[in-house]
Design a protein around this motif. Structure first.
Motif, mmCIF file in Angstrom:
data_model
loop_
_atom_site.group_PDB
_atom_site.id
_atom_site.type_symbol
_atom_site.label_atom_id
_atom_site.label_comp_id
_atom_site.label_asym_id
_atom_site.label_seq_id
_atom_site.Cartn_x
_atom_site.Cartn_y
_atom_site.Cartn_z
ATOM 1 N N ASP A 144 -5.813 -9.814 7.939
ATOM 2 C CA ASP A 144 -5.826 -10.308 6.483
ATOM 3 C C ASP A 144 -7.956 -10.895 6.497
ATOM 4 O OD1 ASP A 144 -3.302 -9.496 5.361
ATOM 5 O OD2 ASP A 144 -2.880 -11.552 5.869
ATOM 6 N N PRO A 161 -11.029 -10.760 5.493
ATOM 7 C CA PRO A 161 -11.960 -9.872 5.286
ATOM 8 C C PRO A 161 -12.994 -9.290 6.250
ATOM 9 C CG PRO A 161 -11.969 -11.671 3.668
ATOM 10 C CD PRO A 161 -11.296 -12.277 4.601
ATOM 11 N N GLU A 170 -3.235 -5.445 -2.602
ATOM 12 C CA GLU A 170 -2.200 -6.932 -1.492
ATOM 13 C C GLU A 170 -3.442 -7.569 -1.810
ATOM 14 O OE1 GLU A 170 -2.285 -5.288 1.926
ATOM 15 O OE2 GLU A 170 -2.222 -3.083 2.185
ATOM 16 N N MET A 224 -9.441 -12.113 -2.449
ATOM 17 C CA MET A 224 -8.787 -11.357 -1.067
ATOM 18 C C MET A 224 -8.291 -10.158 -1.462
ATOM 19 S SD MET A 224 -8.911 -13.935 1.788
ATOM 20 C CE MET A 224 -7.435 -12.486 2.601
ATOM 21 N N GLY A 225 -8.884 -9.637 -1.153
ATOM 22 C CA GLY A 225 -8.145 -7.731 -1.496
ATOM 23 C C GLY A 225 -8.241 -6.642 -0.854
ATOM 24 N N ARG A 226 -8.125 -5.769 -0.877
ATOM 25 C CA ARG A 226 -8.287 -4.410 -0.231
ATOM 26 C C ARG A 226 -9.058 -3.382 -1.257
ATOM 27 N NH1 ARG A 226 -7.418 -2.917 4.317
ATOM 28 N NH2 ARG A 226 -5.650 -4.170 5.829
ATOM 29 N N GLN A 264 -10.035 -4.033 3.885
ATOM 30 C CA GLN A 264 -10.573 -5.799 3.813
ATOM 31 C C GLN A 264 -10.849 -6.485 2.355
ATOM 32 O OE1 GLN A 264 -7.422 -6.832 2.475
ATOM 33 N NE2 GLN A 264 -7.105 -9.025 2.927
#
Length: 131
Positions: free
Chosen positions: A22, A24, A49, A59-61, A66
């Motif tokens: 996860d 980034p 996500e 945070m995420g995609r 990421q």
């Protein structure tokens, strides 16, 4: 009990409640006052996500990568986020926002590439800038 400076990558991952997968690949550090508006915009951008590891970050995609975003104000706040995520494995940090304290010649929208930094008042300060 470990002190802050003794934390390993695993300690930071546990503190952030994320796995190594996860972390980034890149993290945007945005310096500006409009906290809620900025976080809301990035929640929408990174909704795939999405995670909220800190009160001022998301945070995420995005397009399969990421990515992280943090709204910060001032060098100590920026350094705190950068330290934690760098120790967790993030390698690229992009700082955006307002940098008016660097020089009276700096204008909003100017782009700087920092090539070197020194410690000052507990936070890294850029000392060699390309404009």
């Amino acid at each position: 009990m470990k002190l802050y400076g003794e934390f390993s990558q695993v300690d930071w991952l546990n503190a952030l409640q994320i796995s190594k997968a996860d972390v980034p690949a890149s993290f945007i550090i945005h310096g500006e006052w409009a906290h809620e508006e900025n976080i809301t915009q990035w929640r929408d951008i990174l909704k795939e996500e999405m995670r909220l590891p800190k009160w001022n970050s998301v945070m995420g995609r995005h397009k399969g990568a990421q990515v992280g975003f943090a709204n910060v104000y001032g060098a100590p706040m920026a350094a705190n986020i950068v330290h934690q995520f760098a120790a967790s494995g993030t390698e690229v940090f992009i700082q955006t926002g307002y940098f008016g304290g660097l020089s009276s010649e700096v204008k909003y929208g100017d782009i700087f590439i920092v090539t070197e930094a020194v410690m000052g008042d507990g936070s890294p300060l850029p000392i060699c800038l390309d404009r």
